[in-house]
Design a protein around this motif. Structure first.
Motif, short mmCIF file in Angstrom:
data_model
loop_
_atom_site.label_atom_id
_atom_site.label_comp_id
_atom_site.label_asym_id
_atom_site.label_seq_id
_atom_site.Cartn_x
_atom_site.Cartn_y
_atom_site.Cartn_z
N ALA A 1 8.50 -5.39 -7.29
CA ALA A 1 8.23 -4.44 -6.28
C ALA A 1 7.09 -3.23 -6.83
CB ALA A 1 10.28 -3.82 -5.56
N ALA A 2 7.86 -2.81 -7.61
CA ALA A 2 6.99 -1.93 -7.63
C ALA A 2 5.23 -2.42 -8.02
CB ALA A 2 7.42 -1.23 -9.29
N ALA A 3 5.05 -3.82 -8.99
CA ALA A 3 3.81 -4.05 -8.58
C ALA A 3 3.26 -4.42 -7.52
CB ALA A 3 3.92 -5.62 -9.24
N ILE A 4 3.68 -5.13 -6.31
CA ILE A 4 3.17 -4.92 -4.62
C ILE A 4 2.82 -3.67 -4.17
CG2 ILE A 4 3.79 -6.06 -2.95
CD1 ILE A 4 6.07 -8.34 -4.36
N ALA A 5 3.59 -2.54 -4.44
CA ALA A 5 3.54 -1.50 -4.11
C ALA A 5 2.51 -0.66 -4.96
CB ALA A 5 4.46 -0.82 -4.29
N SER A 6 2.29 -1.22 -5.90
CA SER A 6 1.03 -0.46 -6.89
C SER A 6 -0.46 -1.34 -5.79
CB SER A 6 1.25 -0.38 -8.37
OG SER A 6 2.01 0.15 -8.78
N ASP A 7 -0.23 -2.17 -5.73
CA ASP A 7 -1.53 -2.26 -5.71
C ASP A 7 -2.00 -2.67 -4.29
OD1 ASP A 7 -1.47 -4.37 -7.66
OD2 ASP A 7 -0.55 -6.10 -6.71
N ALA A 8 -1.22 -2.29 -3.25
CA ALA A 8 -1.62 -1.85 -1.95
C ALA A 8 -1.75 -0.28 -2.10
CB ALA A 8 0.03 -2.19 -1.48
N CYS A 9 -1.17 -0.09 -3.19
CA CYS A 9 -2.13 1.76 -2.92
C CYS A 9 -3.52 1.54 -3.27
CB CYS A 9 -0.59 2.33 -3.90
SG CYS A 9 0.52 2.54 -3.23
N VAL A 10 -3.53 0.57 -4.52
CA VAL A 10 -4.88 0.81 -4.88
C VAL A 10 -6.05 -0.38 -3.40
CG1 VAL A 10 -6.27 -0.05 -6.27
CG2 VAL A 10 -4.20 0.07 -7.50
N THR A 11 -5.57 -0.98 -3.59
CA THR A 11 -6.33 -1.13 -1.77
C THR A 11 -6.27 -0.01 -1.46
OG1 THR A 11 -5.66 -3.23 -2.25
CG2 THR A 11 -6.39 -2.71 -0.35
N ALA A 12 -5.45 0.92 -0.98
CA ALA A 12 -5.49 1.77 -0.35
C ALA A 12 -6.63 2.82 -0.12
CB ALA A 12 -3.82 2.34 0.84
N GLN A 13 -6.86 3.27 -1.81
CA GLN A 13 -7.61 4.15 -2.53
C GLN A 13 -8.71 3.52 -2.03
OE1 GLN A 13 -6.86 3.91 -6.70
NE2 GLN A 13 -5.51 5.48 -6.64
N GLN A 14 -8.64 2.67 -2.22
CA GLN A 14 -10.12 2.07 -1.70
C GLN A 14 -10.63 1.70 -0.59
OE1 GLN A 14 -9.84 -1.35 -4.20
NE2 GLN A 14 -9.90 -0.74 -6.18
N SER A 15 -9.59 1.42 0.40
CA SER A 15 -10.28 1.42 1.87
C SER A 15 -9.83 2.40 2.45
CB SER A 15 -9.41 -0.36 2.16
OG SER A 15 -7.98 0.93 2.29
N GLY A 16 -9.84 3.64 2.24
CA GLY A 16 -9.06 4.58 3.44
C GLY A 16 -8.44 4.64 4.36
N GLN A 17 -7.66 3.01 4.17
CA GLN A 17 -7.24 2.23 5.52
C GLN A 17 -5.41 2.81 4.89
OE1 GLN A 17 -8.36 2.40 8.90
NE2 GLN A 17 -10.40 2.77 6.91
N ILE A 18 -4.49 2.77 5.92
CA ILE A 18 -3.62 2.82 6.07
C ILE A 18 -3.41 1.21 5.84
CG2 ILE A 18 -0.91 2.60 6.97
CD1 ILE A 18 -2.36 4.65 8.82
N GLU A 19 -2.26 0.49 4.12
CA GLU A 19 -2.23 -0.80 3.25
C GLU A 19 -0.69 -0.86 4.31
OE1 GLU A 19 -5.14 -2.67 3.27
OE2 GLU A 19 -6.48 -0.66 3.17
N LYS A 20 -0.77 -2.20 4.54
CA LYS A 20 0.54 -3.28 4.67
C LYS A 20 1.14 -3.00 2.96
CE LYS A 20 1.17 -3.70 8.93
NZ LYS A 20 1.35 -5.46 9.87
N ILE A 21 2.95 -3.13 3.10
CA ILE A 21 3.45 -3.54 1.75
C ILE A 21 3.95 -4.78 1.51
CG2 ILE A 21 4.35 -2.40 -0.17
CD1 ILE A 21 3.45 0.10 0.00
N ASN A 22 4.17 -5.84 2.00
CA ASN A 22 4.60 -7.02 2.38
C ASN A 22 5.18 -7.48 1.02
OD1 ASN A 22 3.69 -7.57 4.70
ND2 ASN A 22 1.58 -7.80 3.45
N LEU A 23 6.66 -7.38 0.35
CA LEU A 23 6.94 -8.11 -0.12
C LEU A 23 8.37 -8.31 0.76
CD1 LEU A 23 8.69 -6.62 -3.47
CD2 LEU A 23 11.29 -5.59 -1.64
N PRO A 24 8.57 -10.10 -0.17
CA PRO A 24 8.99 -10.47 0.59
C PRO A 24 11.55 -10.73 -0.21
CG PRO A 24 8.42 -11.50 -2.14
CD PRO A 24 8.44 -9.77 -1.81
N GLU A 25 11.06 -11.14 1.49
CA GLU A 25 12.89 -11.19 1.05
C GLU A 25 13.59 -10.92 -0.12
OE1 GLU A 25 16.18 -10.97 4.20
OE2 GLU A 25 13.67 -10.59 3.70
N ARG A 26 14.40 -9.98 -0.57
CA ARG A 26 14.93 -9.77 -2.08
C ARG A 26 16.45 -11.29 -2.27
NH1 ARG A 26 17.22 -4.86 -4.13
NH2 ARG A 26 16.71 -3.42 -2.43
#
Ligand SMILES: [Mg+2]
Ligand SMILES: [Mg+2]
Ligand SMILES: [Mg+2]
Ligand SMILES: [Mg+2]
Lengths: 336, 336, 336, 336
Positions: C306-331
């Motif tokens: 979960a932390a890895a997926i969220a981290s990746d999305a945050c780094v994408t958001a750093q680059q895009s300047g946009q709101i990025e989705k965080i898609n975690l699979p069903e637990r």
């Protein structure tokens, strides 16, 4: 020679300012009053034992040659008209928030004042007169925390009535922050965004509460303000300025620290009137001192315009969910 | 109609009170001045642009029928004489500390005032006008902490000059606590003891510093006050009231909490003038409001006498190392 | 019977965990060590006087039947491989951050663990073991502040080295918040946005500093985290949870309040190692206690994912300047 | 090789120490137990699943050659006898407060230990192991506040039972301060005085509550301690050390600052067990570490004697109302 003052609008705030001038401040005297409800103007006159005349309306009051300065504390929709009339008459005028109900109205006042060639208007933004904000401003200006980079702020009310709706969180509540941050930072806004957290169950249907407003300034400062008007626990104004080398916080209101009932702490305020009560005295005294010195230095009609333009952008951002530009015209020389 | 005021003694505190009356307070006007140095009285008159007469001495000033109220801010040894003269003339008089340099002097004033049959004297004890002490008093009186049992207090100055000696720790410093505790507790002292901790190396030869004064009241409250006038770190007034059900603390002065240089904290005051600056305004306004209402309610000559008797006992206790009785006469009806 | 432990990677953190197991914790014993630098493994063995074998590599160590549990404290890029090997061998494994350097790597571990049918992995997220965060979690779960609506947080370091770049503010710094907020709120992220305030002059070219990360959760909680890794003034972790009825703050680290040099305050930490030092003991003891009870309850490989997926999305958001989705699979059931 | 421990007295504190040794600490193992109630010793053995023998009495337990170290946690009146027996047997012994019920008893132990020629005894004063007191000690020793001149302290309990009487405020409550101040200041007491404030209505007949104890040390430090065991509001330990250049305060226990119900504050402890819970672990671990190093450094039997002599003088002062001398013999080399 006391400054002679006419008060237009003798509701709660107008009556309070009249009392203030009469009993607490120095150098001014209320000699004229009016209100849509003339009986109420008479009541204020009698209660304060004023040697004053009650006029039929604000224009008559302004026209009276014995009136040196005007206080506009009537219903918001009438502010623009009376302020313009006072400017036209060449009289100093203190106008409660809002300066006008639209940005265009504020612009009209700015234009009129510029045509008059001198500052005649002070807007009732009282936070720059609050002792805590003054300390915070001084801490920033002293360079102790380095160049400001961020502000984290909150404006929380215990609860609001059923008529309070989503845009009012901007126009009636955030408006104070919109003014005070410009002053703290000596900076202008360039964009705004509003996000809506999970809604509290204590908010009514017409109100998204809380909200977080994200502001960006010309110098690149990022500001987040939580506006939460049904926070239940108290009236609470928070402001932390993060600089390159440190952080300065707005002081908490003075309070008795107590140890009692297995708790260590202090009472919080619950009524907004108590929070800035002292600053109302200071702002109005400053208005009269400015008149005596023939130079107003308090919140100007330009501040009123800047707050109105920023407010409008924030409301647009509430609705669009997007980042919205805030376009303030170049600041005229008169307001620098 | 402004109350007309004559100021006897235009040194630092007298000049400051004259400025206060002229620029900050309402309802009073300085129309008469005098000083042992008449040039200084003229200077104050000119600086403040007063429409005032400079008199040859305090008795002439008091005698002038145009003077409604007198401020005695001259050298301490002259206080008794001028206050008695003002009482004799039936005039309200505000007298800076000390009311008189001896307990007998204070008693003479009390006797004269009782003979006059009404309160005419207010003594310059300003702490009851401090917003923090007022909150503390309110916390006690509300019953929130239950019956008061103890007070732990401290009066600390950064440093004192070479002329400051051991008894002055009582007469000039503790005197404020001696007055304010009586007011906080609505109680009287019955005994005192002074103990001397290890002496700080920052104190001069003539001064035992710090000292701890232990007071006992009629109701059995025990008070310990640390008096430490070379504490180096700041000017710091502490007061914690321990009741049966809780503890209430005097608030710290308002300050900006900062995170900087690996420290979280706030600046402390270093100059005593900053600590109670606001309360000087309030005490003097209260004096004039009392005159307008024809009823003084601030610190009375009885307070001056009580503080003088307690001070004398504390100095005796400094010297004897013993527990010393504090014998205050029965409080007359006039002062209840 | 002590749990026998093999440590893969005896650098700073591995050596420290070996010391911890040997000298501070109960119920476990280091009997196997390895490192890319075998001499260092020998040094740790000798320094701690361990009765242990040094293995040629991690796979040999894991294969040894005498080893009950494995600590993976080697270089990050090797984590996935050793954790997978331990799972395959049916052994409990404690892995320092990151669980794997990619979300896919974390997913591989989750898949392997699910195939094994039981939790074998604990990830080295220590904040849930910090006494302050535990109190905060308890305050939230008790319902004292009502349903959480917002979190205002900050992660500040005094300074960072020249190799620290903009994405590392997420992967190395924010990662702790990304894990701990999920735990505090029992919630998952759905979106992220990153805004960049005016850059501090203390940051190097490759680093935008500070940053503000805005997170949104499934339940609608809005989180703002200031990440400021050259804040100059100290190492400072802030976390305020705003609920429907009140606000709870992460406690400040224990410190001596001092009055000195005209300041009232306390020292702040400057080294991150001091902030969570105690929680390292607790997290590792919990791992061994979990093994003894045959049921791990600490941060799982799912948390790592979960932390890895969220981290990746945050780094994408750093680059895009946009709101990025965080898609975690069903637990999966295993991790509920 | 674990240190083998015998526990004499398996009541609340003995059972808790046995649990601590077994589950939390390292390097020691309980192998012997006894109690006046042998069934209770069996229960503790079974609950903790100890591989231990229950002995008929403490002397048998001490005599057993397999026992390396002894814990004396029996009824206070039996402490002296068992500690002396352990010393005679050449065994390390940890004895809960009081070391003996009389100063003479403590002296007997000191004499026996000196005859043995080495430190064998540690007394259960846990405050020097509290993280807050350790920070305070470090602040003093660092010289940051300059030479200590005064201590203002308080020891407050929410309430006490009906059997708690006036001398117990010294023997059971102040005893902790009597030990910890000596350690903080590295100093000895020379006199004491006790004053009784107005009695709280919450105290029973046999108890004068609160009390203020005034201590004087060899170096001239003056200490005032409020002992208030029915303070109603919580369990609260305060300690402020006033030095020549600043003041250092014992930290408050870690707590969540909350804004709720018009209050800003944090919960206070109400149970003394929670206040020093961690320090019990540390003190006992230190005892075992001392044994391993063959050098005890924790609170010694000399500390027990010094506290006993000071306690006795304080009780005398309670009764006499006078300043009483505290005469401690010269400290032997063994205890320096
Ligand atoms: Mg206003
Ligand atoms: Mg005064
Ligand atoms: Mg870790
Ligand atoms: Mg103990």
């Amino acid at each position: 020679m006391a400054i002679t003052v006419g008060v237009i609008g003798t509701g709660a705030i107008g009556a309070d300012h009249a009392r203030r001038i009469t009993q607490t401040l120095t150098g001014a005297e209320v000699i004229a009053l009016t209100d849509v409800n003339l009986e109420q103007a008479e009541t204020v006159k009698n209660t304060l034992k004023l040697n004053a005349t009650v006029y039929a309306d604000g224009h008559e009051l302004i026209a009276n040659s014995g009136v040196d300065a005007v206080l506009v504390t009537s219903w918001g929709a009438t502010h623009e008209e009376y302020v313009l009339a006072a400017i036209k008459a060449g009289k100093y005028v203190f106008c409660e928030k809002p300066l006008a109900t639209t940005a265009q109205g504020c612009q009209n006042i700015v234009d009129a004042e510029m045509a008059a060639g001198k500052r005649l208007v002070q807007v009732g933004f009282m936070r720059p007169y609050d002792s805590g904000y003054k300390m915070l401003k001084q801490a920033i200006d002293s360079g102790e925390i380095g160049t400001p980079l961020m502000i984290h702020a909150a404006h929380r009310n215990q609860s609001v009535g059923k008529n309070y709706n989503t845009p009012m969180a901007i126009h009636d509540t955030l408006i104070h922050e919109l003014d005070v941050f410009r002053w703290l930072l000596d900076d202008e806004y360039v964009s705004t965004q509003v996000v809506f957290p999970r809604k509290t169950t204590f908010a009514h249907d017409q109100l998204a509460d809380p909200q977080i407003v994200l502001l960006e300034t010309k110098k690149g400062v990022r500001i987040d303000v939580e506006v939460f008007v049904n926070c239940q626990y108290g009236y609470d104004i928070q402001c932390a300025v993060v600089g390159e080398q440190g952080i300065a916080n707005l002081p908490e209101p003075q309070a008795i620290t107590m140890r009692k009932n297995a708790q260590l702490g202090n009472a919080l305020l619950t009524d907004w009137k108590d929070r800035f009560i002292d600053s109302y005295d200071v702002e109005l005294q400053d208005f009269f001192d400015g008149i005596s010195a023939n130079k107003l230095t308090g919140p100007s009609s330009w501040n009123g315009l800047a707050a109105a333009i920023a407010s409008d952008a924030c409301v647009t951002a509430q609705q669009s969910g997007q980042i919205e530009k805030i376009n303030l015209p170049e600041r005229p020389e008169l307001y620098r």
